[in-house]
Motif scaffolding. Sequence first.
Motif, PDB file in Angstrom:
ATOM      1  N   LYS A  65      -4.949  13.440   2.326  1.00 23.88           N
ATOM      2  CA  LYS A  65      -5.919  12.901   1.369  1.00 23.88           C
ATOM      3  C   LYS A  65      -6.979  12.061   2.065  1.00 23.88           C
ATOM      4  N   GLY A  66      -7.111  12.208   3.364  1.00 22.64           N
ATOM      5  CA  GLY A  66      -8.124  11.438   4.082  1.00 22.64           C
ATOM      6  C   GLY A  66      -7.648  10.071   4.504  1.00 22.64           C
ATOM      7  N   GLY A  67      -6.351   9.810   4.374  1.00 19.57           N
ATOM      8  CA  GLY A  67      -5.820   8.513   4.796  1.00 19.57           C
ATOM      9  C   GLY A  67      -5.499   8.505   6.282  1.00 19.57           C
ATOM     10  N   ASN A  68      -4.986   7.384   6.755  1.00 24.02           N
ATOM     11  CA  ASN A  68      -4.750   7.217   8.184  1.00 24.02           C
ATOM     12  C   ASN A  68      -3.408   6.522   8.423  1.00 24.02           C
TER      13      ASN A  68
ATOM     14  N   ALA B  28      -8.893   5.392  -3.495  1.00 19.39           N
ATOM     15  CA  ALA B  28      -7.782   4.501  -3.173  1.00 19.39           C
ATOM     16  C   ALA B  28      -8.303   3.118  -2.805  1.00 19.39           C
TER      17      ALA B  28
ATOM     18  N   ASN C 150     -11.643   0.929   7.892  1.00 18.79           N
ATOM     19  CA  ASN C 150     -10.944   1.979   8.628  1.00 18.79           C
ATOM     20  C   ASN C 150     -11.025   3.327   7.908  1.00 18.79           C
ATOM     21  N   LEU C 151     -10.841   3.314   6.586  1.00 19.04           N
ATOM     22  CA  LEU C 151     -10.772   4.586   5.860  1.00 19.04           C
ATOM     23  C   LEU C 151     -12.145   5.156   5.543  1.00 19.04           C
TER      24      LEU C 151
ATOM     25  N   PHE D  91       2.207   1.726  -3.471  1.00 14.82           N
ATOM     26  CA  PHE D  91       1.221   2.293  -4.391  1.00 14.82           C
ATOM     27  C   PHE D  91       0.953   3.755  -4.053  1.00 14.82           C
TER      28      PHE D  91
ATOM     29  N   PHE E 268       1.265   5.872  -7.286  1.00 15.80           N
ATOM     30  CA  PHE E 268       0.036   6.362  -7.901  1.00 15.80           C
ATOM     31  C   PHE E 268      -0.643   7.457  -7.088  1.00 15.80           C
ATOM     32  N   GLY E 269      -0.022   7.880  -5.996  1.00 19.64           N
ATOM     33  CA  GLY E 269      -0.631   8.927  -5.185  1.00 19.64           C
ATOM     34  C   GLY E 269      -1.878   8.471  -4.452  1.00 19.64           C
ATOM     35  N   MET E 270      -2.056   7.139  -4.277  1.00 24.24           N
ATOM     36  CA  MET E 270      -3.235   6.649  -3.551  1.00 24.24           C
ATOM     37  C   MET E 270      -3.040   6.971  -2.068  1.00 24.24           C
ATOM     38  N   GLY E 271      -3.996   7.694  -1.471  1.00 27.87           N
ATOM     39  CA  GLY E 271      -3.718   8.249  -0.148  1.00 27.87           C
ATOM     40  C   GLY E 271      -4.093   7.369   1.026  1.00 27.87           C
ATOM     41  N   PHE E 272      -3.645   6.110   1.036  1.00 30.80           N
ATOM     42  CA  PHE E 272      -4.045   5.230   2.138  1.00 30.80           C
ATOM     43  C   PHE E 272      -3.602   5.794   3.487  1.00 30.80           C
TER      44      PHE E 272
ATOM     45  N   LEU F 122       0.828  -1.201   0.000  1.00 32.67           N
ATOM     46  CA  LEU F 122       0.000   0.000   0.000  1.00 32.67           C
ATOM     47  C   LEU F 122       0.867   1.257   0.000  1.00 32.67           C
TER      48      LEU F 122
ATOM     49  N   PRO G  39      -7.536   7.066  -8.510  1.00 30.12           N
ATOM     50  CA  PRO G  39      -6.796   6.471  -7.393  1.00 30.12           C
ATOM     51  C   PRO G  39      -6.262   7.514  -6.418  1.00 30.12           C
ATOM     52  N   ASP G  40      -5.881   8.690  -6.915  1.00 28.08           N
ATOM     53  CA  ASP G  40      -5.263   9.658  -6.010  1.00 28.08           C
ATOM     54  C   ASP G  40      -6.242  10.735  -5.552  1.00 28.08           C
ATOM     55  N   SER G  41      -7.570  10.494  -5.726  1.00 32.23           N
ATOM     56  CA  SER G  41      -8.506  11.552  -5.374  1.00 32.23           C
ATOM     57  C   SER G  41      -8.887  11.541  -3.896  1.00 32.23           C
ATOM     58  N   GLY G  42      -8.690  10.419  -3.222  1.00 33.17           N
ATOM     59  CA  GLY G  42      -9.062  10.378  -1.803  1.00 33.17           C
ATOM     60  C   GLY G  42      -9.197   8.945  -1.347  1.00 33.17           C
ATOM     61  N   PRO G  43      -9.614   8.754  -0.100  1.00 34.02           N
ATOM     62  CA  PRO G  43      -9.666   7.390   0.435  1.00 34.02           C
ATOM     63  C   PRO G  43     -10.634   6.484  -0.328  1.00 34.02           C
TER      64      PRO G  43
ATOM     65  N   MET H 215      -7.781  -0.172  -5.185  1.00 34.71           N
ATOM     66  CA  MET H 215      -6.927  -1.202  -4.594  1.00 34.71           C
ATOM     67  C   MET H 215      -7.665  -2.530  -4.471  1.00 34.71           C
TER      68      MET H 215
ATOM     69  N   LEU I 122      -3.286   3.362  10.565  1.00 38.50           N
ATOM     70  CA  LEU I 122      -3.733   2.108   9.942  1.00 38.50           C
ATOM     71  C   LEU I 122      -2.536   1.271   9.498  1.00 38.50           C
TER      72      LEU I 122
END
Lengths: 696, 254
Positions: free
Chosen positions: A372-375, B187, B104-105, A359, A363-367, A356, B180-184, B191, A378
């Motif tokens: 970006k609202g990620g944590n 993502a 969680n997200l 990625f 890819f800028g995925m904001g887990f 994760l 994919p990069d717009s927010g949880p 994924m 986690l």
Amino acid sequence: MRNMNPVRKGLLLLILGGAVGYGIGLVIDLLISGTLNFSGSVSAAFAVLFAFSSFFFGLYGYRGITRGLVWQVVGMMLGAFFVTGIRALMGKTEIFGPFFFSEPAWVVGALTSVVFFLFGVGALDDWMKWARGIDTPEHKEDPPGWEKYFYVSYDHKVIGIQYTATALFLIAVGGTFALIFRSELAFSQLQFLTLDLNLFNQNGPKLYNTLMSLHGIMMIISILLGVSGIINYVVPLLLGARDMAFPRMNAFAYWVAVPATVLFLLSLVLGGFDTGWTGYPPLSARAPVGMQMFFLAVFTAGWSSILGSLNVIATVLRMRAKGMTSMRLPIFVWAGLATSIIALTATQLIGLSFQLVMFQRLFGMGFFDAAKGGNPVLFQHMFWFYSHPAVYVFVLPGLGVISELLPVFVRKPLFGYRWIAMSSLGIAFVGFTVWAHHMFTSGMNEYLRVPFMYSTLLVAVPTGVKFFSWVATIWGGKIEFATPMLFVIGAIIVFLIGGLTGPPNAAIALDLHLHDTYWVVGHFHDTIFGGFVFPFFAANYYWYPKATGRRMSEFWGKMHFWLMTPSFFVLTFGMMVVGLRGMRRRIVDYDPGLGLDSTHLILTIAAFLIGFSVFIFFVNFFYSMKNGEKAEGNVWNSRSPEWQVPSPMPAHNYEVPFEVVGEPYDYGLPGSKYVEFSANGKTHHHHGEEAIVHGS
Amino acid sequence: MDHKHDKSFLLSQGVFIFVYLAVLTGLEFFIAISFKSVPLLVVVALVKAVLVVYYYMHVYKLNVEHEGEEESYEYKSGTNRLGLWLFLISDSFVFGGLLVMRINLLGLTRPELNQLLGLGVTSVLLISSFFMNRGETMLHNGDRKGFLVNTAWTFLLGLGFLLGVILVEWRLAIEEGMTPDSGPAGAAFFMMTGMHAFHVLTGLILLAIIWFNGRRGLYDEKNYPVEAAAVYWHFVDVVWIFFYPALYLIGRLA
């Protein structure tokens, strides 16, 4: 050149190949950046890649492992250039980065390099044939001598030795890293890892971080491979099986760890990473390309762990000798089973957490990106869900070795067999419920703290069962202080200290102060040395004659022990002392005002003594292969089936199958026996106490 | 126990399990409406999962002591069966981890997705499992042609699912502004569907292999590879049964 000793030829080519790779890297670097950088990443990366392949080319010729490594280099270049080409076509501005290839190109290149390695070395040959509908024989014959260790063998004994040798290589590399940064810590202020140092695109403190992180992860991988090494070699012999349940997957699980090792070394030269082995975001989301190499290397090595443990479980459940019921299983097998249950399942979570972050970077995925609202917390949950139980993956086989060897050297039955067997499973299952004790200071929900504190303290119960059993087993025994026994006793004492220093960390109130101090470093070095390193050495000294037909020198073995153990106590007690006095973990420097200089100097000296003692072990290990005292019989006077046949073990294990007719550890009980070999009505009796072939 | 008896026993067991599942689903619905208790729902869902796994284990004779000599094909197939199930247990931890990530997200919200398309691809995947089972049974009964036809249908439906997710659903999501990069939400969506699609892809490769080798008659006698591919395909299917509600149904729109 033709008549040269292969090892010397390999070393010569190592230097030549490394120099050629370095030169190529320099030229590329010059073309890209316009400056001649003699300590840059690109030249070092090419030097690493070329040096490895050249060494094995000299040693072994273009086959087996050499082919795998050459294919790995080719695969890496193909994958990386492919992505670079696509990026160029897409009109990206940054086609080449400071590390020559851009980050996505390196990642894809590393992935293809692993696949290419596996094809090149031949680990996938049979499966590819099966997919095309071509059948292959179940077992294949290995050539005699040392050459079989450098190609894909399906023999569990060869694979066990391959694992052990790789583990020893990683111990050497990871230990060297430790000595380097330990030297820097000997005095306050920066001595040689200074700010104006520039090596592999890192200044001194950054290089310290990389070395510290790599020391952690390379030792962990080395432990995982060492665990697999002992289990692979010993478990089928203890069970009376001809091989593991899935010989091809066994070979695959080993060989996938080799390209992972190369990726670890690449992470050092590609800018390194400064997160420690835990790789927490957000720092790991920003570190250089070396971070990605680290993630991919752990991911790849994780496959080795998962598939290896799958194999162990299937072997134990399906391939036991006649009469070997669950309560007559050797303790080491129980330990291997418990370990495998953890490794099979939990390992996926560290792979996922690293994937994760990978990625997120690509890819800028904001887990884990709070913006970006990620944590970010986690990540820590996922990571520790594996990485705490992983500790039990390390120590359970080690504790199994202690319980397996102890009765042999005290000539008494193992005390409380059932309790010991079940305590391994108990530790494994409780181990799944404790992970968040690593996160008491992380800002997770406060109501989670207390339950995790209690579950953590609960681990002490099954572990305590083991200690009571060991003490009761030793009590009143006739102790023989052979080298393996010394390491077993050392393991018990060191693990006891590791265990006693654990509950303070588990108690929330104390942990808030102890967290991230050197106290913790002292604590976990005690648990890992007691739970794995001492038993690993014991197992090496103990089963060495089984594998080679010769034994290691007792004198140098005892020197190894008596040098390592006191130095180790000095080291870990000293670590705890500086920790309590305010020394932080994972930092390159400390305030001279803390007054820790003299203690740190002593710690560094102790670390070098440990390094020297392990060097003695290495020399003993390699020297004894050819020159050790012959030992083809039941060297330790054991009841275990593998010692009832001559050493070294024949290629297909037992020519005559055995049947289990008694309890495994009834040493000293007259008339008791564990196994009975029988074929065609002809019965060979092997009584535990009667079949004594003392030390010959 | 003769073969016929075995079969009817399996059938009645299957019917019982599906009755249990229906009752549990009703109970779930009741709990969701009247108590709104997440822990209770989780308990019921776990009981359901255990029942499904038990049923599959029974169908694939995982909990049956049988077989002869250790070197026999039957015994080795039993070992392979165990190995495959262990692998699936391991793999389910990846998907479990992804579900944890999603909960969680995103919590009790869900991404805005095309419901009709979601229902469509889900149905296609579930129906493919039916053809898989049919094909496998036919091969057991010695009907190679039927096996090939049904496996081909499985493959096509699986391919349809894959293309539906990757080419249509992903494109629609991106057009709606969920990248994919717009927010949880983006993502988690990319994924989870991506990881599942990767497994569907590997399943398709396995199906292609057993189709080509089966056409040459390689599995007429020794048919464990077909069973393995089928079990893997059902597994990928079961994963989607958990992912589909997690992405499309649970919670309110964000």
